[in-house]
Design a protein around this motif. Sequence first.
Motif, PDB file in Angstrom:
ATOM      1  N   ASN A 233       6.426   5.175   5.612  1.00  0.00           N
ATOM      2  CA  ASN A 233       5.460   4.079   5.682  1.00  0.00           C
ATOM      3  C   ASN A 233       5.167   3.608   7.096  1.00  0.00           C
ATOM      4  O   ASN A 233       4.538   2.562   7.281  1.00  0.00           O
ATOM      5  N   LYS A 234       5.615   4.366   8.092  1.00  0.00           N
ATOM      6  CA  LYS A 234       5.276   4.042   9.477  1.00  0.00           C
ATOM      7  C   LYS A 234       4.811   5.309  10.174  1.00  0.00           C
ATOM      8  O   LYS A 234       5.278   6.408   9.876  1.00  0.00           O
ATOM      9  N   HIS A 235       3.915   5.145  11.117  1.00  0.00           N
ATOM     10  CA  HIS A 235       3.315   6.304  11.777  1.00  0.00           C
ATOM     11  C   HIS A 235       4.316   6.997  12.690  1.00  0.00           C
ATOM     12  O   HIS A 235       5.103   6.356  13.390  1.00  0.00           O
ATOM     13  N   VAL A 236       4.318   8.320  12.671  1.00  0.00           N
ATOM     14  CA  VAL A 236       5.182   9.112  13.528  1.00  0.00           C
ATOM     15  C   VAL A 236       4.358  10.260  14.101  1.00  0.00           C
ATOM     16  O   VAL A 236       3.513  10.844  13.406  1.00  0.00           O
ATOM     17  N   LEU A 237       4.577  10.569  15.368  1.00  0.00           N
ATOM     18  CA  LEU A 237       3.768  11.589  16.026  1.00  0.00           C
ATOM     19  C   LEU A 237       4.060  12.991  15.485  1.00  0.00           C
ATOM     20  O   LEU A 237       3.149  13.782  15.263  1.00  0.00           O
ATOM     21  N   MET A 238       5.330  13.292  15.267  1.00  0.00           N
ATOM     22  CA  MET A 238       5.708  14.632  14.815  1.00  0.00           C
ATOM     23  C   MET A 238       6.159  14.541  13.363  1.00  0.00           C
ATOM     24  O   MET A 238       7.341  14.573  13.041  1.00  0.00           O
ATOM     25  N   LEU A 239       5.181  14.415  12.454  1.00  0.00           N
ATOM     26  CA  LEU A 239       5.459  14.175  11.040  1.00  0.00           C
ATOM     27  C   LEU A 239       6.261  15.313  10.420  1.00  0.00           C
ATOM     28  O   LEU A 239       7.222  15.071   9.684  1.00  0.00           O
ATOM     29  N   LEU A 242       9.937  15.140  11.258  1.00  0.00           N
ATOM     30  CA  LEU A 242      10.605  14.067  10.526  1.00  0.00           C
ATOM     31  C   LEU A 242      10.803  14.466   9.062  1.00  0.00           C
ATOM     32  O   LEU A 242      11.873  14.250   8.488  1.00  0.00           O
ATOM     33  N   GLU A 243       9.781  15.044   8.442  1.00  0.00           N
ATOM     34  CA  GLU A 243       9.889  15.465   7.038  1.00  0.00           C
ATOM     35  C   GLU A 243      11.031  16.452   6.855  1.00  0.00           C
ATOM     36  O   GLU A 243      11.807  16.361   5.894  1.00  0.00           O
ATOM     37  N   ASP A 244      11.157  17.398   7.758  1.00  0.00           N
ATOM     38  CA  ASP A 244      12.236  18.387   7.663  1.00  0.00           C
ATOM     39  C   ASP A 244      13.605  17.723   7.774  1.00  0.00           C
ATOM     40  O   ASP A 244      14.549  18.079   7.051  1.00  0.00           O
ATOM     41  N   GLU A 245      13.714  16.742   8.677  1.00  0.00           N
ATOM     42  CA  GLU A 245      14.989  16.049   8.845  1.00  0.00           C
ATOM     43  C   GLU A 245      15.353  15.242   7.605  1.00  0.00           C
ATOM     44  O   GLU A 245      16.499  15.272   7.137  1.00  0.00           O
ATOM     45  N   LEU A 246      14.376  14.529   7.052  1.00  0.00           N
ATOM     46  CA  LEU A 246      14.623  13.730   5.852  1.00  0.00           C
ATOM     47  C   LEU A 246      15.031  14.612   4.678  1.00  0.00           C
ATOM     48  O   LEU A 246      15.966  14.298   3.930  1.00  0.00           O
ATOM     49  N   VAL A 256      20.642  16.566  -6.676  1.00  0.00           N
ATOM     50  CA  VAL A 256      19.259  16.628  -6.197  1.00  0.00           C
ATOM     51  C   VAL A 256      18.746  18.054  -6.374  1.00  0.00           C
ATOM     52  O   VAL A 256      19.277  19.000  -5.793  1.00  0.00           O
ATOM     53  N   ARG A 257      17.707  18.218  -7.187  1.00  0.00           N
ATOM     54  CA  ARG A 257      17.141  19.546  -7.442  1.00  0.00           C
ATOM     55  C   ARG A 257      16.159  19.953  -6.349  1.00  0.00           C
ATOM     56  O   ARG A 257      16.112  21.094  -5.923  1.00  0.00           O
ATOM     57  N   SER A 258      15.364  19.003  -5.901  1.00  0.00           N
ATOM     58  CA  SER A 258      14.413  19.277  -4.822  1.00  0.00           C
ATOM     59  C   SER A 258      13.994  17.962  -4.184  1.00  0.00           C
ATOM     60  O   SER A 258      14.207  16.889  -4.758  1.00  0.00           O
ATOM     61  N   VAL A 259      13.410  18.055  -2.973  1.00  0.00           N
ATOM     62  CA  VAL A 259      12.974  16.866  -2.240  1.00  0.00           C
ATOM     63  C   VAL A 259      11.548  17.084  -1.763  1.00  0.00           C
ATOM     64  O   VAL A 259      11.212  18.154  -1.240  1.00  0.00           O
ATOM     65  N   LYS A 260      10.714  16.080  -1.944  1.00  0.00           N
ATOM     66  CA  LYS A 260       9.363  16.131  -1.393  1.00  0.00           C
ATOM     67  C   LYS A 260       9.094  14.859  -0.614  1.00  0.00           C
ATOM     68  O   LYS A 260       9.723  13.819  -0.850  1.00  0.00           O
ATOM     69  N   THR A 261       8.181  14.946   0.338  1.00  0.00           N
ATOM     70  CA  THR A 261       7.833  13.788   1.158  1.00  0.00           C
ATOM     71  C   THR A 261       6.354  13.463   0.998  1.00  0.00           C
ATOM     72  O   THR A 261       5.549  14.319   0.627  1.00  0.00           O
ATOM     73  N   GLU A 262       6.032  12.202   1.275  1.00  0.00           N
ATOM     74  CA  GLU A 262       4.650  11.750   1.243  1.00  0.00           C
ATOM     75  C   GLU A 262       4.498  10.613   2.227  1.00  0.00           C
ATOM     76  O   GLU A 262       5.485  10.003   2.644  1.00  0.00           O
TER      77      GLU A 262
END
Length: 408
Positions: A233-239, A242-246, A256-262
């Motif tokens: 919910n906050k802007h990040v330059l290298m999205l 960040l998604e990969d890290e999360l 946890v079967r799988s993880v998705k980001t939005e």
Amino acid sequence: MSNITIFSGSFCNEDAVAQEIISGSGFKLITDKDIVVRAAAGSGISEVKITKAFSSRPSIFNKFTHEKERSIAYLRLTIAEMLAEDNLLITGFTSQLVSQNISHILRVCLIADMQYRVSRAYEKDGLTKKEATTLIHKQDGNRGAWIDILFKIKDPWDPEIYDLVIPMDKTDVKNAAALIRDNAKKEALQHTDITKNAVADFLLAAKAEVALADEGHNVGVSAKNGIVTITINKHVLMLSRLEDELKSIAEKIPDVRSVKTEVGEGYYRTDSYRKYDFEMPSKVLLVDDEREFVQTLSERLLMRDMGSAVAYDGESALDLINDEEPEVMILDLKMPGIDGIEVLRRVKSTNPDVEVIILTGHGSEQDKKTCMDLGAFAYMHKPVDIELLSDTIKQANEKMRKNFNQRA
């Protein structure tokens, strides 16, 4: 049997109603205190700091520490773990952390008009009308801020988030308790396989939220049938980075079967995403009456991932120390009103764990000796090399944490 949550306005007989419900009914009472104690034990965060998560006013350091968000994550996990049991009566602020997706929960609100509550405040605590009104408005403000954080709703008594709203100025304790017990028996509120799955989803999301918070991330988390969704919910330059890290953090959680980001609605605002680094000083108080200098210093420290707040005089600094519990203070000596030496003396008397670095352009050798004798961590002169100051702050912060851990 279903579980029950009760959220109440102050002086609306919450305790009496809760006791009446559990009397001979088989319900187990869970209070904010119970949740806080267990959350503190699991998180390493003090009970005092976790309780502050309920306050309407976050710490001035919270944008650097995310202490409020991390405390809420642990409170939510504690609630989720407890929901493995049935016949729970959960009261207070923490009751609002129960997922709205869990249907075998009877959500109750107890509220009354101001005249009734003022009268109860007089009967219970002997408060005058003015004292009671002031206190009730303040407590309502805390409750309103809490509901706004959790649901984005301003009114803490909004019927949209409750199954049952009981006006306690028109209902006595016994009738209110009987009404709650009767509604809790309704078929629509009984535990089923669907509600069991909803509790499992809530627990998995809470585990993921805590795992991410412990790594310094403040994101939204939900779960459905083993699939975890993380909302940024906050802007990040290298999205993508960040998604990969999360994902890498959440994927390690059992079940946890799988993880998705939005990205959420907040992603498109001006706020920027900042991962909290637990190793870096984040509660530094800068005290100096030279406004331009101290604001520039704060910005330069932020560029080095150090969070700081500013006070422009000794009296304000002492108030902030009592309210906000900084870890390191950078203190000027020559200030109007209470001077730096007196501030140092009072801080070391009342808050000895705060490490104080003197930074002055006017001090003498005698001032230096006095400050070090009073317990200052270091004595430095303006202008100061920012790298030297940064290293000194880190050393002071490490000393503070080492002392704290030894006592713990």
